[in-house]
Design a protein around this motif. Structure first.
Motif, PDB file in Angstrom:
ATOM      1  N   ASN A 189      -2.726  -0.989  -4.249  1.00  0.00           N
ATOM      2  CA  ASN A 189      -2.116  -2.169  -3.618  1.00  0.00           C
ATOM      3  C   ASN A 189      -0.899  -2.705  -4.366  1.00  0.00           C
TER       4      ASN A 189
ATOM      5  N   VAL B 122      -4.958   0.799  -0.554  1.00  0.00           N
ATOM      6  CA  VAL B 122      -5.273  -0.598  -0.862  1.00  0.00           C
ATOM      7  C   VAL B 122      -6.004  -0.703  -2.204  1.00  0.00           C
TER       8      VAL B 122
ATOM      9  N   THR C 101       0.814  -1.219   0.000  1.00  0.00           N
ATOM     10  CA  THR C 101       0.000   0.000   0.000  1.00  0.00           C
ATOM     11  C   THR C 101       0.848   1.270   0.000  1.00  0.00           C
TER      12      THR C 101
END
Length: 256
Positions: A120, A117, A112
């Motif tokens: 990601n 995220v 991250t």
């Protein structure tokens, strides 16, 4: 004592209607109610002028119909019922996040780091798996240990290591040998515990695909997988390999 024809007809009508349209208990209630009302109304109407004697019929029929409707709408007077209401029905997604850390735990990279995220995916240049030594001599080995951890809440289903498609040679400093195949003189061994993931040259590593490298089982949430990279300058390297470096990128991947 014989009932007058009018009273008998009213009672028969009430009984028949009750049995046909209502349950047993409701029929009994309605029969007694209509019978009582019939007695009161007929007693009063017997003393009324003849032209008013049809009024009891309409009155009884109206009251009976109202009672019938009320009982039919409310159902039977007795019965069982049971119910369950589920007020909390939810579903949610987990997270799959990768962390890489050096042996000392002083340097950490996360998938991250490149944003959130939602992306990601990140590039980590602070953990050098080949050790980053600039003073290697023939036969010298540099060892680097790292750990890959699943810091998400969901278990990974696959875990792969994909080497870059090219080993890139470069100059190390200003005094450099003339050799052009330093990648073939740098040997690499990757292990995880007692398992050997790869052994060969950096040139061979760059030509390797992820499918040919067997890694340990994909980690569950919170689990860590250790790896050790040992790089050796081949003992056959001569003066033409002085002042040279080799580099191969690699990518770790979780999927779920």
């Amino acid at each position: 004592m014989t009932l007058p024809p009018e009273r008998g007809q009213y009672r028969l009508l009430a009984i028949f209607t009750s049995v046909v349209y209502l349950g047993h208990q409701e029929a009994i209630v309605l029969i007694f109610f209509v019978s009582f009302l019939n007695e009161v109304v007929m007693s009063a109407s017997s003393r009324a002028p003849r032209r008013f004697r049809m009024a009891p019929v309409a009155l009884i029929a109206g009251v009976g119909a109202a009672a019938l409707l009320a009982l039919s709408l409310t159902g039977t007077l007795s019965g069982f019922a049971a119910s369950i209401t589920n007020s909390s029905n939810t579903a949610a997604s987990g997270t799959l996040v990768m962390q890489e850390q050096n042996a000392a735990g002083s340097v950490t990279c996360s998938s991250t780091d490149g944003g959130t995220v939602s992306t990601n995916a990140a590039t980590c240049s602070t953990i050098n798996k080949f050790g980053g030594s600039t003073t290697m001599t023939p036969g010298n080995t540099v060892t680097t240990s790292i750990a890959i951890k699943n810091t998400g809440t969901a278990a990974a289903s696959t875990f792969t290591l994909t080497p870059g498609t090219k080993c890139t040679p470069s100059a190390n400093g200003t005094t450099n040998g003339s050799a052009t195949d330093i990648c073939a003189k740098m040997n690499l061994k990757i292990t995880s515990g007692a398992s050997t993931i790869y052994t060969g040259t950096l040139a061979g590593f760059a030509a390797t695909t992820a499918s040919t490298l067997t890694l340990p089982a994909a980690p569950a949430a919170g689990a860590t997988v250790p790896f050790t990279f040992a790089v050796t300058l081949d003992s056959s390297a001569d003066n033409t390999y002085q002042g040279l470096a080799a580099s191969v990128p690699m990518t770790w991947t979780f999927t779920a």
